[in-house]
Scaffold this motif. Structure first.
Motif, PDB file in Angstrom:
ATOM      1  N   LEU A  87       0.088   7.121   4.262  1.00 51.29           N
ATOM      2  CA  LEU A  87       0.883   7.103   3.031  1.00 51.29           C
ATOM      3  C   LEU A  87       0.046   6.580   1.864  1.00 51.29           C
ATOM      4  CD1 LEU A  87       4.268   5.809   4.496  1.00 51.29           C
ATOM      5  CD2 LEU A  87       3.976   7.969   3.285  1.00 51.29           C
ATOM      6  N   ALA A  88      -0.725   5.509   2.147  1.00 49.72           N
ATOM      7  CA  ALA A  88      -1.550   4.922   1.086  1.00 49.72           C
ATOM      8  C   ALA A  88      -2.600   5.915   0.599  1.00 49.72           C
ATOM      9  CB  ALA A  88      -2.227   3.656   1.597  1.00 49.72           C
TER      10      ALA A  88
ATOM     11  N   SER B  42      10.101   1.132   0.454  1.00 51.42           N
ATOM     12  CA  SER B  42       8.945   1.611  -0.325  1.00 51.42           C
ATOM     13  C   SER B  42       9.156   3.035  -0.829  1.00 51.42           C
ATOM     14  CB  SER B  42       7.692   1.571   0.542  1.00 51.42           C
ATOM     15  OG  SER B  42       7.428   0.265   0.945  1.00 51.42           O
TER      16      SER B  42
ATOM     17  N   GLN C 100       1.133   3.845   7.594  1.00 55.56           N
ATOM     18  CA  GLN C 100       0.905   3.113   6.342  1.00 55.56           C
ATOM     19  C   GLN C 100      -0.380   3.605   5.663  1.00 55.56           C
ATOM     20  OE1 GLN C 100      -0.481  -0.843   6.876  1.00 55.56           O
ATOM     21  NE2 GLN C 100       0.334  -1.599   4.948  1.00 55.56           N
TER      22      GLN C 100
ATOM     23  N   LEU D 187       0.805  -1.225   0.000  1.00 57.71           N
ATOM     24  CA  LEU D 187       0.000   0.000   0.000  1.00 57.71           C
ATOM     25  C   LEU D 187       0.838   1.276   0.000  1.00 57.71           C
ATOM     26  CD1 LEU D 187      -2.878  -0.765   2.581  1.00 57.71           C
ATOM     27  CD2 LEU D 187      -2.995  -0.927   0.119  1.00 57.71           C
ATOM     28  N   ILE D 188       2.133   1.163   0.195  1.00 58.24           N
ATOM     29  CA  ILE D 188       2.979   2.353   0.257  1.00 58.24           C
ATOM     30  C   ILE D 188       3.861   2.462  -0.982  1.00 58.24           C
ATOM     31  CG2 ILE D 188       4.730   3.580   1.572  1.00 58.24           C
ATOM     32  CD1 ILE D 188       3.997   1.925   3.990  1.00 58.24           C
ATOM     33  N   SER D 189       4.469   1.343  -1.324  1.00 59.16           N
ATOM     34  CA  SER D 189       5.469   1.340  -2.381  1.00 59.16           C
ATOM     35  C   SER D 189       4.873   1.790  -3.722  1.00 59.16           C
ATOM     36  CB  SER D 189       6.039  -0.079  -2.518  1.00 59.16           C
ATOM     37  OG  SER D 189       6.992  -0.085  -3.534  1.00 59.16           O
ATOM     38  N   PRO D 190       5.622   2.595  -4.481  1.00 62.95           N
ATOM     39  CA  PRO D 190       5.094   2.992  -5.791  1.00 62.95           C
ATOM     40  C   PRO D 190       5.079   1.819  -6.771  1.00 62.95           C
ATOM     41  CG  PRO D 190       7.309   3.873  -5.454  1.00 62.95           C
ATOM     42  CD  PRO D 190       6.913   3.218  -4.179  1.00 62.95           C
ATOM     43  N   GLN D 191       5.855   0.792  -6.455  1.00 65.06           N
ATOM     44  CA  GLN D 191       5.905  -0.361  -7.364  1.00 65.06           C
ATOM     45  C   GLN D 191       5.342  -1.611  -6.695  1.00 65.06           C
ATOM     46  OE1 GLN D 191      10.072  -0.165  -7.840  1.00 65.06           O
ATOM     47  NE2 GLN D 191       9.986   1.043  -9.708  1.00 65.06           N
TER      48      GLN D 191
END
Lengths: 292, 441
Positions: free
Chosen positions: B91-92, B114, B88, A41-45
């Protein structure tokens, strides 16, 4: 006229349908999408991982534990809560007055915070509590209540049953009140007393209410979280690790949102199948004795 | 046609309704937060406890007086279901704050993975902060695997052990034991004289929750290995001899029935056990709840014990330490404003002194023991003296992105089964290593 009524029906149902759409249908599709990815849910990838999360979940020791632990809770919680709530409803129903007052009294635990009650129970069962000091001094018994893989789930089951007995007893009490007194009077003329009346009249006529309560109780078992989270952390070993604990750990503690969603989907399927099976069994049982 | 028109109307109405439920977008937020007068507003999420919030609110107010172009909004970070999950979710949803504190190295590693954090060492002013705060040595241990610095450590608690010296004196001891065999010997004497008392009451020893290993396994391992790293980058580099010795010590305590793994209410404070791990946050509670507990009268503080034959000087221990980060999601303007704020806070040792007074948590500086201001405070608070002295010996947690899985495995494969008497130390260590290597692949 009929069309107008249909429209009115949809209008009245629309708040609930909208609520379900926002808080159930959309999140469900969101979870389905996540379960096929490795996204946190955070990572752009992120990548599409196909059924990898599901395969991993099926192989996981923790998920398998959650599966069996839930049925263990079911085996303990459902009979306790059914017998307890039935007993309460019979007591309330037999009271000559103040029925409402006692009903509310038994209902109060339902309003209590799971965290607060867990902390109280933790205190009662601690090594240096009055109960354990008394057990050690009087009977030379030192019981590790929450450290035993048998006692810990039993204690949690009793706690949750205590919380829900009053609530379920309201359903059963209304069921008892709907049984016509003439039936008992006729049975009394035929010489039926005590247990015979209970098993031959009360229980069969209470079947619809018992059916509802049993289904509610079975469904509830799949949502157990607060008590094991506060009391045991899922232990000892994995003996109190429930579905919700595992979903929480994966999605919110380990930030594996994709994998956590896959576990949640599996949990939903297992819950659905279990409720379906229990429902069918109850129907078959009811039909066999002509109770339905 | 009428039907289609009606459907479109319903769709538009529902869509408008739903759009009203959503939050404003990031760009809208940012536009509204940078006013026409050029005031940059930054959001600061403080740890969800009153002392830390008091400190940061005070700092924000004082900073705004001297820097009217930057406004710092301090609010507690969401803690339901956990502060990590709160970050989290933010950020989401694109609603992350500009800065937050209360970030551990492990969680920071996940955020770095991330790409959610700004490498602080690449920002203007970083070197000034490190220099003015006198933390050149402390910050070295905070370098991440990619060579960057993402977290500015705020405090560093060198975790210690406390002994009930009043009970130890009844057993004939004038000072606490320092090595494993001395502790086992003391434990046997204790159980013989007081069968209801235990050496160490710690139910966490049979709990596999990841963070619990910080306060048992890592305290002992850091001491036994003289601070040898456990994970470096993506490789398990743990000291086998120290690891097995640590587990053997736990095994010996369990075999001799010196451990109470049953839940107990304040076991150390009530004298059920004579040994416990302790952080400086405990003293505030003791002051109110157990005023009879006095340093050097009822309890003493020590670093962790070491295996027999090892030096008992400068013993290493685990550092419970957290810091602040700047989120990459915020605009460059806000990131720079955040850096200005951090620079202002840490350019003055008075502010670290205020932090120490309000929170009891030793600032992560190299000069806590030598700076006159801190020395004067420590003289009045002798219980914090050893914490300050132990900062150079404190080892921060490792920064691997899989920290949660790894520490859970240390519990499941090693600490928990050894304490339960299910396997011996050597097998537990081997099982744990194999499992951790599997996760690191």
């Amino acid at each position: 006229m009929k069309r107008r009524q249909e429209k009115l029906g949809w209008l009245f149902a629309s708040p609930y349908l909208l609520y379900s759409l926002i808080f159930f249908v959309i999140p469900l599709f969101g979870a389905l999408f996540l379960s096929f990815t490795n996204w946190n849910l955070i990572s752009p990838q992120y990548e599409n991982v196909g059924f990898l999360n599901f395969v991993k979940a099926v192989k996981s020791q923790e998920v398998r534990a959650a599966f069996f632990v839930t049925y263990k809770f079911m085996a303990m919680f459902v009979p306790i809560v059914l017998i307890g709530s039935l007993a309460i409803s019979l007591i309330i129903n037999s009271l000559p007055r103040f029925k409402s007052l006692f009903s509310v009294g038994y209902f109060l635990p339902y309003l209590a915070s799971g965290v607060a009650t867990s902390i109280v129970v933790r205190g009662i069962l601690s090594y240096n509590s009055a109960l354990n000091v008394w057990l050690r001094n009087t009977w030379d018994l030192n019981i590790n209540w929450l450290g035993s893989s048998t006692l810990a789930p039993l204690i949690i089951s009793v706690m949750i049953a205590w919380k829900f007995m009053g609530y379920y007893s309201l359903i059963l009490t209304s069921g008892l009140e709907s049984i016509p007194t003439e039936v008992y009077e006729a049975a009394a003329i035929d010489g039926a007393t005590g247990w015979v009346r209970f098993f031959k009249i009360t229980l069969p006529l209470l079947y619809p209410a018992m059916f509802t309560v049993t289904i509610l109780a079975v469904g509830l078992v799949f949502g157990i979280f607060t008590e094991p989270y506060v009391l045991t952390g899922g232990g000892p070993g994995l003996s109190t690790n429930t579905w919700q604990m595992e979903i929480y750990n994966q999605a919110f503690s380990k930030l594996n949102a994709g994998y956590g969603s896959a576990i949640a989907i599996i949990d939903s399927v297992v819950t659905f199948i279990t409720i379906l099976v229990v429902r069918k069994l109850l129907e078959v049982w009811g039909e066999k004795y002509g109770w339905d | 046609m009428k039907k289609i028109a009606k459907s479109i109307l319903v769709f538009v109405l529902v869509a408008s309704l739903l759009s009203g439920c959503g939050t404003s977008t990031k760009s809208e937020n940012e536009a509204s937060q940078t006013s026409k007068e050029g005031v940059v507003t930054i959001d600061f999420w403080a740890a969800p406890n009153p002392p830390q919030q008091t400190f940061w609110k005070q700092m924000a107010e004082e900073f705004s007086k001297v820097n009217p172009n930057i406004k710092v909004n301090v609010s507690p970070m969401p803690e339901t279901p956990s502060s990590e999950a709160g970050i989290q979710a933010a950020l989401a949803g694109g609603n992350a704050p500009t800065i937050s504190e209360n970030i551990s190295r492990g969680f920071a590693a996940q955020l770095v993975d991330s790409k959610a954090l700004v490498p602080l060492d690449s920002m203007d002013g970083w070197n000034d902060i490190i220099k003015s705060r006198n933390m050149e040595d402390t910050i070295q241990a905070w370098k991440f695997a990619d060579g960057h610095q993402y977290v500015l450590p705020i405090y560093s608690n060198a975790m210690l052990f406390a002994w009930r010296i009043d009970i130890l004196k009844q057993l004939g001891y004038d000072e606490p034991p320092k090595t494993y065999s001395q502790i086992i010997e003391l434990g046997k004497k204790l159980r013989e004289k007081y069968p209801d008392k235990y050496l160490w009451a710690n139910p966490d020893l049979i709990d596999s929750t990841w963070w619990k290993r910080w306060f048992d396994f890592f305290m002992l391992y850091d001491a036994a290995s003289n601070g040898n790293k456990f994970i470096e980058g993506n490789t398990l580099v743990a000291d086998d001899k120290a690891g097995v010795a640590t587990l053997k010590f736990l095994e010996d305590m369990a075999k001799n029935k010196l451990l109470l793994t049953q839940v107990a209410t304040d076991p150390f404070e009530t004298g059920v056990s004579v040994w416990t791990t302790i952080g400086p946050w405990t003293f505030g509670t003791w002051k109110d709840k157990y005023p009879e507990l006095k340093l050097n009268e009822t309890y003493v503080l020590t670093p962790p014990p070491v295996p027999d034959g090892m030096s008992t000087n400068n013993v290493k221990t685990f550092a419970d330490t957290k810091g602040l980060v700047i989120y990459a999601q915020s605009s460059l303007e806000k990131q720079e404003a955040a850096m200005e704020f951090i620079k202002w806070v840490y350019s003055n040792p008075e502010n670290d002194m205020k932090w120490f007074e309000i929170t009891n948590l030793p600032p992560a500086r190299d000069d806590v023991n030598t700076n006159e201001q801190f020395k004067a405070y420590l003289k009045d608070h002798p219980e914090l003296q050893l914490y300050a002295e132990s900062i150079p010996n404190a080892i921060p947690p490792f920064d691997n992105v899989k920290f949660n899985d790894i520490q859970t495995l240390i519990g499941q494969k090693a600490v928990n089964p050894v304490v339960a008497g299910q396997i011996d130390a050597q097998k537990a260590w081997d099982d744990m290593k194999q499992a951790v290597q599997g996760v690191l692949k």
